[in-house]
Design a protein around this motif. Structure first.
Motif, mmCIF file in Angstrom:
data_model
loop_
_atom_site.group_PDB
_atom_site.id
_atom_site.type_symbol
_atom_site.label_atom_id
_atom_site.label_comp_id
_atom_site.label_asym_id
_atom_site.label_seq_id
_atom_site.Cartn_x
_atom_site.Cartn_y
_atom_site.Cartn_z
ATOM 1 N N UNK A 189 10.869 16.107 37.273
ATOM 2 C CA UNK A 189 12.332 16.492 37.612
ATOM 3 C C UNK A 189 12.372 18.178 37.522
ATOM 4 N N UNK A 190 11.633 18.892 36.736
ATOM 5 C CA UNK A 190 11.635 20.160 36.609
ATOM 6 C C UNK A 190 11.239 20.833 37.761
ATOM 7 N N UNK A 191 9.709 20.244 38.543
ATOM 8 C CA UNK A 191 9.451 20.525 39.688
ATOM 9 C C UNK A 191 10.390 20.525 40.856
ATOM 10 N N UNK A 192 11.033 19.468 40.994
ATOM 11 C CA UNK A 192 12.142 19.019 41.871
ATOM 12 C C UNK A 192 13.069 20.052 41.978
ATOM 13 N N UNK A 193 13.749 20.238 40.801
ATOM 14 C CA UNK A 193 14.801 21.223 40.502
ATOM 15 C C UNK A 193 14.573 22.595 40.800
ATOM 16 N N UNK A 194 13.285 22.920 40.460
ATOM 17 C CA UNK A 194 12.992 24.308 40.964
ATOM 18 C C UNK A 194 12.763 24.416 42.528
ATOM 19 N N UNK A 195 12.317 23.586 43.072
ATOM 20 C CA UNK A 195 11.755 23.286 44.537
ATOM 21 C C UNK A 195 13.421 23.635 45.039
ATOM 22 N N UNK A 196 14.270 22.719 44.792
ATOM 23 C CA UNK A 196 15.659 23.006 45.480
ATOM 24 C C UNK A 196 16.269 24.293 45.359
ATOM 25 N N UNK B 151 11.040 30.509 32.628
ATOM 26 C CA UNK B 151 11.045 29.468 33.789
ATOM 27 C C UNK B 151 12.199 28.571 33.442
ATOM 28 N N UNK B 152 13.065 28.712 34.216
ATOM 29 C CA UNK B 152 14.641 27.751 34.286
ATOM 30 C C UNK B 152 14.144 26.358 34.621
ATOM 31 N N UNK B 153 15.098 25.478 33.918
ATOM 32 C CA UNK B 153 14.919 24.206 34.372
ATOM 33 C C UNK B 153 15.919 23.665 35.346
ATOM 34 N N UNK B 154 16.761 24.736 35.651
ATOM 35 C CA UNK B 154 17.821 24.582 36.642
ATOM 36 C C UNK B 154 18.645 23.331 36.472
ATOM 37 N N UNK B 155 19.450 23.345 35.208
ATOM 38 C CA UNK B 155 20.471 22.345 35.181
ATOM 39 C C UNK B 155 21.469 22.433 36.243
ATOM 40 N N UNK B 156 21.942 24.079 36.430
ATOM 41 C CA UNK B 156 22.931 24.344 37.412
ATOM 42 C C UNK B 156 22.325 25.340 38.282
ATOM 43 N N UNK C 209 26.608 24.829 42.687
ATOM 44 C CA UNK C 209 26.392 24.006 43.791
ATOM 45 C C UNK C 209 25.841 22.638 43.365
ATOM 46 N N UNK C 210 25.477 21.574 44.117
ATOM 47 C CA UNK C 210 25.143 20.586 43.858
ATOM 48 C C UNK C 210 23.528 20.723 43.799
ATOM 49 N N UNK C 211 22.844 20.196 42.349
ATOM 50 C CA UNK C 211 21.449 20.364 42.174
ATOM 51 C C UNK C 211 21.145 19.179 41.183
ATOM 52 N N UNK C 212 20.454 18.347 41.759
ATOM 53 C CA UNK C 212 19.755 17.381 40.876
ATOM 54 C C UNK C 212 18.413 16.411 41.589
ATOM 55 N N UNK C 213 17.617 15.820 40.754
ATOM 56 C CA UNK C 213 16.362 15.637 41.525
ATOM 57 C C UNK C 213 16.785 14.697 42.860
ATOM 58 N N UNK C 214 17.581 13.991 42.642
ATOM 59 C CA UNK C 214 17.777 13.027 43.601
ATOM 60 C C UNK C 214 18.557 13.572 45.075
#
Length: 382
Positions: free
Chosen positions: A263-270, A293-298, A358-363
């Motif tokens: 999940x963290x890798x995907x959020x950071x990629x986005x 290193x942010x987990x980028x919840x938002x 803005x929208x941000x989530x693993x999916x």
């Protein structure tokens, strides 16, 4: 509509919950301690207490640190109201510290200035709740140095920051705090449906939090005031609450935790991709701390106040579920009735006038992300 956040539920999660449904325990069984141990080992902390929400975790953390009537608690005005309400639940008086204009977290410089004045006035806080907004840790080294100098307790409200890192370790290891709190709400990094956790390296604090989370009732003879009547015996030794997490929630949490790195890798990629795609627009993108290193919840952008509402409505009109995180707590009617007013914390209020999540989530797919960015650019080109 593309939401700003969304849970990721897979067959393994469903199987984990069904396994509990088919077991002898739905609550207070083996899944909760298993989840607690897994999280404690993951972040490198001694104790983890799973509860039914992050709000409950904040409450028991404040209680365990002795916050009560006549005490002061400070926190950030840019957070959900629970970060402040937890102090009121204990009978404490609440105040706020303005945010840093770059990180949007509680500003250590503003904190030090406020502490100097508070020391002169004899009104130092007993507890400061530091919020890791959007998933990026605040400057905990500086804040911990102030805690040591002025003698207050520290709670990290890391509701956004499960899986984040700071100063070479995981957020939640409590290296710079007494307690860290996680949230497992559906839009957070991992979910238990509703749920939270309080983590600490202090044995006594952890013991008190566990007691407060379960009615103040214990079966531990070492906590009792007299000899038990028999093996069935329990005692209420404190005024506690029913904040317990169920085995159903914990089983889901354990399953989700196994995918935390993914999940963290995907959020950071986005987030990186947003940074790149928005580079030629007039929006301000998030600044990354060199220590964290942010987990980028938002993923929060800032735009000119004159554009914010129109852009928000434009994106919503195109089925993009943007949101605003958060309305400054001190401007809420309940807190205005306590004496706070607009203008008290200018940096927080400036942030609020400009922020859009803005929208941000693993999916979130790359094509949906491209659509979000194209729609945003459409607004500024019209």
């Amino acid at each position: 509509m593309i939401p700003y956040g969304r849970q990721d539920i897979r067959p393994a999660d469903i199987d984990a919950v069904v396994e509990v449904l088919n077991s002898d325990y739905l609550t207070q069984g083996p899944a909760v301690p298993r989840f607690e141990q897994a999280m404690a080992e993951r972040v490198g902390v001694s104790h983890a207490v799973a509860v039914n929400s992050a709000t409950s975790a904040l409450h028991i953390a404040c209680l365990a640190l002795g916050l009560g009537n006549g005490d002061l608690m400070w926190t950030s005005p840019i957070t959900f109201v629970a970060s402040a309400n937890c102090g009121l639940y204990c009978g404490a008086e609440i105040d706020f510290v303005d945010i840093d204009p770059v990180s949007y977290n509680l500003d250590p410089v503003a904190l030090e200035e406020k502490l100097r004045a508070a020391k002169v006035a004899g009104r130092l806080p007993k507890v400061v709740v530091v919020v890791h907004l959007c998933g990026q840790s605040a400057d905990m080294k500086s804040i911990k140095a102030l805690s040591d100098a002025y003698g207050f307790h520290l709670i990290e409200d890391a509701s956004h920051a499960v899986g984040g890192k700071y100063d070479g370790g995981y957020v939640g290891n409590c290296r710079y705090s007494d307690v860290t709190v996680f949230s497992f709400h559906p839009v957070k990094i991992i979910t238990t449906g509703e749920g939270g956790m309080a983590l600490s390296n202090d044995n006594a604090v952890a013991e008190r939090m566990r007691l407060f989370a379960s009615h103040g009732v214990t079966r531990n003879t070492e906590q009792m005031t007299k000899e038990p009547d028999g093996p069935w015996y329990y005692q209420q030794v404190a005024l506690g609450f029913n904040y317990r997490m169920t085995d159903l929630q914990a089983a889901l949490g354990c399953s989700q935790l196994s995918r935390l790195d993914e999940y963290i890798v995907r959020r950071q990629y986005l987030a990186d991709r947003y940074d790149h795609l928005l580079g030629d627009t007039p929006v301000v993108t998030p600044v990354r701390s060199v220590d964290a290193s942010s987990s980028f919840h938002l993923y929060v952008i800032r735009v000119a106040p004159s554009h914010r509402q129109a852009l928000f409505e434009h994106l919503r009109g195109k089925d993009i579920g943007v949101n605003v995180h958060y309305i400054p707590v001190h401007t809420q009617p309940y807190y205005e009735a306590l004496g706070f007013k607009s203008g008290d914390f200018p940096e927080a209020e400036r942030y609020y006038q400009e922020a859009i999540s803005l929208p941000l989530y693993p999916g979130l797919s790359e094509s949906d992300q491209d659509y979000v960015v194209a729609t945003l650019k459409e607004f500024f080109s019209s």
